[in-house]
Design a protein around this motif. Sequence first.
Motif, short mmCIF file in Angstrom:
data_model
loop_
_atom_site.label_atom_id
_atom_site.label_comp_id
_atom_site.label_asym_id
_atom_site.label_seq_id
_atom_site.Cartn_x
_atom_site.Cartn_y
_atom_site.Cartn_z
N ILE A 156 35.51 23.42 -3.36
CA ILE A 156 34.56 23.52 -2.26
C ILE A 156 35.03 24.52 -1.21
CG2 ILE A 156 33.66 21.22 -2.65
CD1 ILE A 156 35.23 20.27 -0.18
N LEU A 214 34.05 28.14 -2.06
CA LEU A 214 32.65 28.54 -1.90
C LEU A 214 32.50 29.73 -0.97
CD1 LEU A 214 30.83 25.10 -1.56
CD2 LEU A 214 30.26 26.87 -3.19
N LYS A 257 30.28 20.14 -2.68
CA LYS A 257 29.68 20.76 -1.51
C LYS A 257 30.73 20.90 -0.42
CE LYS A 257 25.11 18.66 -2.24
NZ LYS A 257 24.11 17.72 -1.67
N SER A 281 26.19 24.12 0.36
CA SER A 281 26.80 24.69 -0.83
C SER A 281 26.29 26.11 -1.02
CB SER A 281 26.48 23.85 -2.07
OG SER A 281 25.10 23.84 -2.34
#
Length: 607
Positions: free
Chosen positions: A456, A459, A511, A517
Amino acid sequence: MNTRVRPQTAKRHQNGRQINDSRQQLRLLRRDSCVIALAVATSIGAFSSVLADEDRGGCIQADYLLSGQAIYTADIKRPVAKTVGVLKDRITLVSLKEASAVETCEPARRIHVSEGTIFPGFTDAHQHLEGVGRRTKTLSLFGLTTLADTVSEIRTWASRTQPGDWILGRGWIEREWTDDQRFLTKHDVDPFTLSKPLFLPRADGVSALVNSEALRRANVTNSTPDPEGGRFERDPSGELTGYVLGNAMQVFRSIIPDDSDDYLKNNLLQGLKANAALGWTQTQDAGMSYRLVDLLKEIHEEGNMAHRVYVAVPVSEAESRFRRGREKTDDDFLDVRGIKVFIDGTLGSRGAALIEHYSDGDHNGFMDRTPKATLMPILRRALKEGVQIETHVIGDRAVRSLLDWYEAAFQSVPSSGWAQQDVRWRLEHAQIIQPEDQARFVALNVIPSMQPSHGIGDLNFAPDRLGPHRLKFAYPWRDLTNLGLRILGGSDAPVELGDPRIEFYAAVERKRLDGSSGSGWHPEQAVSRETALNMFTLWPAYGAFQEHLRGSIEVGKYADFTIFNADLMTIPAPEILGAEVLMTIVGGNIMFQKGKAPAEAVLHDAN
């Protein structure tokens, strides 16, 4: 009931030897990877027979009976329970009866944690314990949201540092900044550190910022060649920027004054304390030096181990590992079994070794932090002496290369020379895995050890680094578990915060912590909550050859429990991050209790 374990003298245990044909071994390993429950069949059988006796009304040996709002066991035969019995450091009962209906052979406490949900003790399968403690004492740049704030924090710390002393810390990470997402350079810090050498690893721990004074002390100039497995970053004109990667960091580490044993020992103690407060009952240390191991043994002898520690020593100390043999305490609080190998860098620093070039760079990273020629003799000897191997690999080129090297080692050592059939070698991080290489994990019985928080956190930059075609097989948690692989869940603290709530949430939600996300981030790779629980309980126990001792709530196993004030298996996912640890129990003893000092954390107060 004491809150500390009784110290035991550390003993060396030599692994037994088993003889197998190498081809037969690979067939057995392939079969084993598809039958996850098989490894604990014996304990499950014993567990079932004891339960049958209890269900017929026999009395139970127990010092105390523990219950709460819910108990999740991570045992496939009985995934939930209402009461757990504990005698000394072991579980003697796992029952669907209420505690009030359980007959004990001798008077026993009945402890009901009214707001608590009880889980098997959580394990961080990849951590660096001394670094967790050190983080509480040095300049911490974690959590800063701008480059400007980061430089300001460094400036403030530098103003308190005496001329000539080193400025040390960790945790800056440009991917979190909202003003300018670039790597720090010496030009950011030189104006206020002219007489103070500076060494600040990035959050990933495999790249760092150094200033001009540190470069001068290390005799690194624009003409200094890059070391094998590392790089001194340069600008287009060829001038050093002060950003260094991989093995280039070692030049500076070697000139920083040594820490005292007292300082390091206190770091270990602080790390143990911090981990227990977060709910960890074991951490698996990926690369703990023997100097730290010996200090940790002192801590154990003094009765101050707040949780269990499973150790792999760095590959630079492989010869010492072979000479000293496995070292384990009788109470399983300390187990020194493996060797940690380092291969490539990290994705964020563009140091991870990729098959194709970076989508936002003109190279494909670097390998050879440990060259193949150095590693292969170690792998062969590890097979002969029963030593587990854990290897840092992140990029798909590094993953593929290490699978090749592991396989070559398996094939090059005659089966009669293998110390044990089930070697359980691991790949740590393994963030980008081509589909054909995912299948090779199964064929070779190699264990993926992964950190959901990396997924996460990445990202913020992985789409730029990899492009959409490679995101399809980046952080492929669901694909790996669908193949029958056990993922060992960890945090890589102090690279990440090291919080089990964050890791659990990341695994099931995929997420950011705010619920957002990135486009094309493949939410289908998130895992179920049952899988996430296994990732932080039973599967790390398997990864440490300890599934018969811990990792699930079953009769005969150690009484290790993590108790939260919320049911992580049913609450809305965002609420996982707000759950609180009420109690951490290791070997039947409380190592942390919310609102209590360690000396006050006694079992009869737990209601």
